[in-house]
Design a protein around this motif. Structure first.
Motif: not given
Length: 336
Positions: A165-166, A179-185, A228-229, A278-284
């Motif tokens: 989150n920025n 709706h805002t997660q990068l990934a999960g399990c 991921v930065r 910041s992150a270059a990838f987010f789950e749809p």
């Protein structure tokens, strides 16, 4: 001097030389690998209590209590929030954070809400996101146990997810942040008799989260995201919350390791202290489906409406029967 004495003396001297050489080699290796060690100012190892009710390098708030063996963020009671925050900003570029934790409670089918591990710009800021502020700056690793869901989901709980989150993103608790997660399990870490651990590794802009919850003394990858930065000089923290449902959330140890890896020339030149997370990838993102609005009618009003409706139906049936009988009588009269 006898031959045996000469041999024994020579042997002792040889052993002394070998031991001295080994010590020198160990010291040299220790100096060569100065980065490959635990950062104590960002770690927490029992016994936890320092002088009085303070913990060196750490602050706590809310319902948190500190004992010699664990830090309890929340008890198994409703509407509790607690947090534990490192007081020293982390200037390490590549790191691995290992947290030994325990989530347990009396609930068998209903329990919650969960806890989160933070690498954030702002510390000690209570709020609605598992005891921490919304719209934060940084990284959140969320261990969500809330077992009563609203809206569509495609996973079971407990569930681990990562969020970058920025300061502009809202964590949608009712949708588990999907709706805002990068990934999960999925991760069944609750109410286990053995130890449970999570490792968060950040190396060359790759975020990897692994767990050790199966009592195998081995890490199992949960998620890995590239691009991921994260800035330096943010703070590590842990927070937890309960609502209508509850659990006990305990932290048993925290260990931060600076990774001993070759520096990338680009990394050395870049000042990470001023960048935005910041992150270059987010789950749809999934479609946001609003929950049906609860009825404003009270139970008594609903009962009265149902009673009136039932009476109306009965009246219609009675009238229908009477009209049918009247029709039958008229039909018989025409035959006479």
């Amino acid at each position: 001097m006898s031959i045996n004495t000469i041999v024994l003396t020579s042997t002792n001297q040889l052993l002394f030389i070998l031991v001295s050489s080994l010590v020198i080699c160990v010291n040299i290796n220790a100096e060569w690998n100065t980065k490959d060690y635990m950062k104590r100012e960002h770690s927490l190892i029992k016994p936890f209590q320092g002088s009085g009710m303070t913990i060196p390098y750490w602050d706590f708030m809310g319902s948190t209590i500190v004992t010699n063996n664990y830090v309890r963020l929340t008890p198994d009671l409703q509407s509790k929030q607690g947090a534990l925050w490192n007081s020293v900003p982390c200037g390490v570029r590549n790191w691995e954070l290992q947290v030994h934790f325990k989530v347990h409670g009396k609930g068998k089918d209903l329990y919650g809400d969960g806890f989160a591990i933070w690498y954030a710009k702002d510390r000690m800021s209570p709020g609605p996101v598992f005891g921490n502020m919304d719209y934060h700056h940084g990284l959140a690793i969320i261990l969500d146990t809330y077992s009563n869901h609203n809206g569509p989901h495609n996973h079971q709980h407990p569930y681990i997810s990562a969020m970058i989150n920025n300061g502009t993103l809202h964590y949608d608790h009712d949708r588990d942040g999907t709706h805002t997660q990068l990934a999960g399990c999925e991760a069944k870490f609750r109410n286990l008799d053995h130890d449970t651990h999570i490792a968060i590794r950040y190396e060359h802009d790759v975020l990897t989260v692994s767990t050790d919850i199966e009592n195998k003394a081995a890490w199992k990858e949960c998620l890995s995201v590239k691009g991921v930065r994260l800035p330096t000089n943010y703070y590590f923290g842990m927070s937890a919350a309960t609502g209508d449902l509850s659990d006990t959330h305990d932290v048993l140890s925290v260990r931060l390791y600076e990774l001993d890896i070759p520096d990338d020339p680009k990394d050395v030149e870049e000042d990470r202290s001023q960048i935005s997370p910041s992150a270059a990838f987010f789950e749809p993102p999934r479609d946001h489906v609003e929950d049906p609005k609860p009825s404003s009618l009270s139970g008594i009003k609903i009962f009265l409406l149902m009673l009136v409706g039932s009476i109306a139906i009965i009246a219609c049936v009675v009238i229908g029967i009477m009209l049918y009988q009247k029709h039958q009588e008229n039909s018989r009269k025409r035959f006479y």
